[in-house]
Design an enzyme around this catalytic site. Sequence first.
Site, short mmCIF file in Angstrom:
data_model
loop_
_atom_site.label_atom_id
_atom_site.label_comp_id
_atom_site.label_asym_id
_atom_site.label_seq_id
_atom_site.Cartn_x
_atom_site.Cartn_y
_atom_site.Cartn_z
N CYS A 162 -0.39 4.14 2.21
CA CYS A 162 -0.18 3.90 3.64
C CYS A 162 1.29 4.10 4.03
O CYS A 162 1.59 4.65 5.07
CB CYS A 162 -0.55 2.47 4.03
SG CYS A 162 -2.03 1.85 3.28
N ASP A 163 2.20 3.60 3.21
CA ASP A 163 3.60 3.49 3.64
C ASP A 163 4.58 4.41 2.92
O ASP A 163 5.74 4.51 3.32
CB ASP A 163 4.07 2.03 3.44
CG ASP A 163 3.26 1.06 4.29
OD1 ASP A 163 2.78 1.48 5.37
OD2 ASP A 163 3.10 -0.10 3.89
N CYS B 229 0.83 -1.21 0.00
CA CYS B 229 0.00 0.00 0.00
C CYS B 229 0.86 1.25 0.00
O CYS B 229 1.42 1.64 1.03
CB CYS B 229 -0.94 -0.01 1.21
SG CYS B 229 -1.97 1.46 1.31
#
Length: 307
Positions: free
Chosen positions: A134-135, A131
């Site tokens: 997200c990261d 992701c």
Amino acid sequence: MVEKVIIIGSGPAGYTAAIYTSRDDLNPLLIRGFEVGGQLMLTSEIENFPGFKSILGPDLMDQFAEQVKNLKCRVIDENVSKVDFSSYPYKVYVGKDMYETYSVIIATGASVKWLGLDNEKRLLGKGVSGCAVCDGAFFKQKNVIVVGGGDSAMEDANYLSTLTDSVTLIHRRHEFRASKIMQDRVLSNNKIKVIWDSEVVEVLGKDHVEGVKIKNVKTGEEKEITAYGLFIAIGHTPNTDVFKGQIDIDENGYIITHNFTNTTKEGVFAAGDVQDKIYKQAVIAAGWGSMCAMDARKFLEEKNLSK
Ligand code: NAP
């Protein structure tokens, strides 16, 4: 006893539906499945869930679980093996046990597709990610690799190029599957280098990703590329096997919803990544969980089944 509402799944969507339906005195039964907590259990730091400056994925899911526990929601930690929506009340099976219910909220999520390489799982959260949104922020000023040739890979490569020093996009064919506009953005972005006709055959690194070994599928030539991050963007598999034949599901396996949360079966609602192929964010899934809970309550009230 016929349940008022059964919630299937334990990511942000399922837990939020459980919180809302518990507070509405619908006495929900939450079937969390064997993999309690869903995809966030596989992420490290989360910095984009409102209310938390930074929190580990598993810790956030623990907090969801704790909140639900305090509401005395009944919980089963097994997988749903079968559902039967052909007669009413609906039937939900967990192994040999069968539960009848007046409404169902499906929040079984989706699973990231992985390459299936040895080091990939071991280095998950240590440079390997499924992701980018997200990261990505953990890879500022680093070199990263994105694998895939669809819209997700294009989107991830473009997004990561705004944060990192460079992005190498590796695709197994000489043609992208992505929409033209997304391809054009990637191909005109001078921070993104595309490597065609190549597969990642090994993830390199001991305690953190250090790079990958790739193989050209046409020439068989192998070479190593150094990178600090490896983003796998080869698609998601919605967890819908158990619902096939019971409600409408699209060609990619996502549950089809109309009027926001309604599936094609009255009283069966769907929330989160199991029906969302675009946003795939925890905060969105949580929002849909609350929407499903409100729609389930309205449905039960209209049928005089909420008491
Ligand atoms: P996708 O369209 O199925 O693309 C997956 C890509 O990964 C393909 O290029 C495929 O290669 C490659 N791939 C699959 N398995 C692989 C493997 N084992 N090793 C190496 N490569 C592999 O998936 P997606 O990109 O996640 O998109 C899913 C759906 O969501 C699509 O309908 C897409 O349009 C939509 N979406 C839309 C947006 C947007 O509009 N903003 C953003 C993201 C996704 P091949 O091409 O060779 O099969």
